[in-house]
Design an enzyme around this catalytic site. Structure first.
Site, PDB file in Angstrom:
ATOM      1  CB  CYS A  87     -15.361 -35.790 -26.748  1.00 45.47           C
ATOM      2  SG  CYS A  87     -16.626 -36.722 -25.873  1.00 45.47           S
TER       3      CYS A  87
ATOM      4  CG  HIS B  19     -17.601 -30.403 -23.266  1.00 43.30           C
ATOM      5  ND1 HIS B  19     -16.859 -31.010 -24.248  1.00 43.30           N
ATOM      6  CD2 HIS B  19     -17.084 -29.159 -23.131  1.00 43.30           C
ATOM      7  CE1 HIS B  19     -15.942 -30.165 -24.697  1.00 43.30           C
ATOM      8  NE2 HIS B  19     -16.057 -29.038 -24.025  1.00 43.30           N
TER       9      HIS B  19
ATOM     10  CG  ASN C 168     -15.798 -25.178 -23.887  1.00 38.25           C
ATOM     11  OD1 ASN C 168     -15.256 -26.186 -24.318  1.00 38.25           O
ATOM     12  ND2 ASN C 168     -17.001 -24.783 -24.296  1.00 38.25           N
TER      13      ASN C 168
END
Length: 877
Positions: A360, A526, A546
């Site tokens: 990620c 994140h 996001n």
């Protein structure tokens, strides 16, 4: 083209540039090319090219119908083919040689091999796929010209049978005139010469390395392959090396057995110009591969990163239910969409779909970059679908640009669907970039875990920095208190400069804290893209996205927040709310996000990348970088070292620090005047800092001490650690690498410690400086300004943990003469994540003499010759 006009006894092969004897054959003894093969002259730049090359090797212009004639003559210096009635070379102005002078050849050309001759022998001679000039033999591992490893980037060079080659040694080349060929640079020399006119090698000397050729007004000699290039180009025509540069591979080989530093000069070049140049060079290789695949009616397979488990894992894994069951081409992948495959189809962050791989950090960086699709498209060199399945990706690893060649095999499960990351709407840009990153680091498993800033740095090559929003939980005592006002000012400045920014949410949180973030609509661990930063009616707001688009902020200033007025909605959300896109206050940002990664992408800047090394003792053959600045300029300096993502055998990192000084101009020996700025000293992959400087000459000193051993001696049998210094500048800067003088390292450490450190006083004229903040250890400098007394200093660092000392011991005693200062000790964190601590106890007093009645300094432990350059007392000037 024969060259009988210039040298009647030999002729130069158009394909491989070998000098053949007229008495032996009408075909080249090396590659079999016809002696009367033609060249074509580029109308744009005047360079000569073999007829089978479609684009000019020098400028990339298309082939035209202009041909050379039998009576035309090649320049002995730059090999440009001139008209027969010319007496001077059109390019370099050299005189036409008389018949009794040998011809110096330049710029070997690509060898085109007859496909029918492939595979006739097991003993093949291979062509370098990068510089397209010389040959590998089957015992070599690197090209003799540009240093490229055999079969790098997955393309096996085309062979031709060695059995067809005559067993002729260069020095035995037949010639009744006694002309001899230099074994280092292949120049044909006159019989009465014993030293090569080009490189200085002796006649018959096989082992002498090629030395740098003298530079003339209108040419420069490549420091890697020694090709003479025109001053109108900035990168070598053969090996793509910039003037004054040394490639990482060749430099690393040189560092294994260090020699005296070489003198190298270059100029920063435009970021966009460098990218376009790299792409043009890479496309020639790509066209060659596609042409071969097309001729043989086959698709490209990257045998250096094959579609098998070795490309998936560091060590092979056996499982009854493997996630990756097969590798498929895009046309073979199972998909519900009927759209044709494209590399790009108006890419957006919402296209990114993460697979089972924990990368990620890379996808978050891609999401930030996709906010500007034009930047994203510069990463992939092959921007259209390639029927042969060959693609090129441009990445920057450890400070060096590289173009990765990959095929389009994608890891899929038993149902024919991609296992790893993919892009919506049948786009290839995500799996191609992910595959190139996997190849760059060894395998797909190497991409597990990381930080978005690493992805931004690799994808853009631009300088990156982290703005911390919270104090780190791992080492809070070594960090400054967060100044919110300063943080806000930095964020606004980055936004106004147009930098890319990504915010890390809950990077230091535990799994048990996930509910805290979920409750307010955020995802922990994140990365979010920062799209805008505004101060509206006294409200400090940031607009975030996001990238996965499934969660949005639920707190103050969220889409349904009562804080919104009609006026503010019209100004900040004219198109209404959007899933995954939201505004958040600066206060909430500071609470839930731990840092902001900034990527300073600037197409109008210039850059240069300089390779060097770090000897593990003082006075070693190290270098400094001198920069001539001609007007007020912003500099971003970043030092990179080699890194590896293999957890079982990680790269051994050293501490890095870069210090910038103002220097005396017009001198070949760097003389420091004052310290300008410095980076942190950390055991990480890179360190950097930014500064604005006035016109003048500046010297950058790169330091490292964690690889030093007891007594300062170097590690026997171990290559010196290498690094790359990337210089990014708002205006062009002249750069020169100079040998580090004997005591320059000591002066650099002393000035940095005095400027940034704290001090112990108590005796008039005596000061002990120490620096530990952001230094991954401790620096101690003692200064004796007394004219009549010696200074005795006892430094006890025995309470320190997980550090190494340049002195070899943690307790030292030194006697410093009057009007002198000394670097007493340097402690450095050892590599690892176990943490470290430093402590020091100082006991100092003055003495009439040095302790035993003799003039001079006394030290315990004694200073060996490897430590004198750093730890011996220096006069105060």
């Amino acid at each position: 083209m024969g060259i009988t006009d210039s040298f009647p006894r030999t002729w130069q092969c158009v394909r491989c540039t070998y000098m053949n004897s007229f008495t032996t054959s009408s075909h080249c003894e090396i590659c079999g090319a016809d002696r009367d093969a033609k060249l074509w002259i580029c109308c744009s730049c005047g360079a000569s090219n073999p007829v089978h090359i479609v684009l000019c090797n020098s400028c990339g212009s298309e082939q035209n119908t202009f041909k050379t004639k039998k009576t035309d003559w090649p320049c002995p210096k730059c090999s440009f083919v001139n008209f027969s009635d010319s007496t001077k070379c059109l390019v370099c102005k050299s005189d036409k040689l008389s018949n009794n002078q040998p011809v110096k050849l330049k710029d070997p050309v690509a060898i085109e091999v007859d496909p029918s001759r492939l595979g006739e022998s097991q003993n093949d001679v291979l062509k370098c796929h990068k510089c397209q000039t010389l040959l590998y033999d089957n015992t070599g591992t690197h090209c003799m010209v540009c240093g490229t490893p055999c079969m790098t980037e997955g393309f096996k060079p085309r062979p031709f049978p060695q059995s067809s080659l005559p067993k002729v040694k260069p020095e035995d080349h037949p010639s009744s005139s006694g002309v001899w060929k230099c074994v280092s640079c292949t120049l044909l020399n006159d019989p009465n010469q014993t030293i090569c006119r080009a490189c200085g090698s002796k006649k018959g000397d096989r082992d002498k390395p090629i030395e740098k050729l003298p530079r003339s007004d209108n040419t420069w000699v490549c420091p890697v392959c020694t090709l003479t290039n025109s001053s109108s180009i900035k990168f070598c025509n053969a090996c793509n090396t910039s003037e004054g540069d040394v490639s990482w591979t060749r430099n690393a080989e040189r560092l294994s057995v260090p020699n005296s530093p070489t003198h190298k000069t270059c100029e920063t070049v435009g970021v966009e110009a460098k990218r376009i140049h790299d792409e043009n060079r890479a496309k020639e290789q790509w066209k060659n591969i596609v042409e071969i695949c097309s001729q043989h009616n086959m698709s490209f397979v990257d045998d250096s990163f094959p579609p098998d488990p070795s490309s998936l894992y560091f060590t092979p894994r056996s499982s009854t239910h493997p996630r990756v069951a097969r590798w498929l081409r895009p046309q073979q992948i199972t998909s519900q969409s009927q759209l044709p495959w494209e590399v790009f189809r108006n890419p957006s962050p919402s296209d990114i779909m993460q697979g089972v791989l924990g990368d990620c950090w890379l996808l978050s960086a891609l999401a930030v970059l996709t906010e500007r699709p034009s930047l994203l498209e510069k990463i992939i060199v092959t921007r259209k679908i390639c029927d042969e399945g060959a693609y090129q990706i441009r990445l920057c690893k450890d400070g060096r640009w590289t173009i990765i060649l990959v095929d389009d095999f994608i890891p899929c499960n038993e149902y024919g669907m991609p296992v790893y990351s993919q892009a919506a709407r049948r786009q290839l840009w995500i799996p191609l970039i992910e595959k190139a990153m996997a190849k760059l680091h060894g395998c797909y498993e190497a991409l597990v875990a990381g930080r978005a800033i690493e992805g931004l740095s690799t994808l853009t090559g631009a300088p990156c920095e982290t703005i911390r929003l919270q104090v780190s939980s791992t080492n809070p005592s070594n960090e400054d208190v967060i100044d919110k006002g300063l943080v806000w000012a930095k964020l606004l400045s980055c936004r106004n400069a147009g930098y890319l920014m990504g915010a890390s949410c809950g990077g230091n949180s535990e799994d048990a804290d996930d509910h805290i973030y979920t409750r307010v609509g955020l995802q922990s661990r994140h990365a979010y893209s920062i799209l805008d930063i505004r101060n509206v009616q006294g409200n400090k707001l940031l607009r975030l996205r996001n990238p996965w688009g499934r969660f949005s902020w639920k707190g103050n200033w969220s889409d349904m927040s009562p804080l919104w007025t009609a006026e503010l909605r019209e100004e900040l959300m004219p198109h209404g709310a959007d899933e995954g896109l939201f505004w958040i206050s600066f206060e909430d940002m500071m609470q839930y996000f731990d840092c902001v990664d900034v990527c300073k992408i600037r197409d109008d800047w210039t850059e240069a990348r300089i390779a060097s090394f770090l000897p593990p003792f003082a006075g070693g053959p190290s270098e400094v970088v001198s920069m001539a600045v001609f007007s007020p300029t912003q500099l971003d300096l970043c030092v990179y070292q080699k890194t590896a993502r293999n957890p079982s055998s990680p790269q051994s990192l050293v501490d890095l620090c870069i210090i910038l000084f103002r220097s005396m101009p017009n001198t070949s020996r760097p003389e420091l005047i004052s310290i300008i700025s410095n980076s942190k000293r950390t055991v990480k992959g890179s360190v950097s800092f930014s500064v604005i400087v006035e016109e003048g000459v500046y010297v950058a000193v790169v330091t490292s001490f964690s690889h030093w051993r007891s007594g300062g001696g170097k590690q026997t049998g171990t290559a010196y650690p290498s690094y790359v210094l990337a210089v990014h500048s708002s205006r062009a800067v002249m750069i020169e690498q100079l040998p580090m003088t004997e005591f320059l390292l000591a002066d650099a450490i002393t000035w940095m410690t005095i400027k940034n450190g704290k001090s112990h006083t108590g005796i008039p004229g005596i000061t002990i400086y120490y620096l530990s903040h952001d230094m991954a250890g401790l620096l101690v400098v003692a200064e004796n300004r007394r004219q009549d007394m010696h200074l005795l200093v006892n430094c006890d660092c025995a309470g320190s943990f997980n550090v190494v000392s340049t002195r070899g011991l943690l307790c030292t005693t030194d006697v410093i003469p009057p009007c002198h200062r000394q670097v007493v000790i340097i402690l450095t964190q050892l590599e690892g994540n176990d943490g470290f601590s430093v402590s020091h106890k100082l006991n100092f007093r003055t003495m009439i003499d040095n302790g035993d009645g003799d003039y001079g300094a006394q030290h315990m432990p004694e200073l060996g010759k490897d430590l004198i350059g750093l730890h011996s007392p220096r006069p105060i000037t």
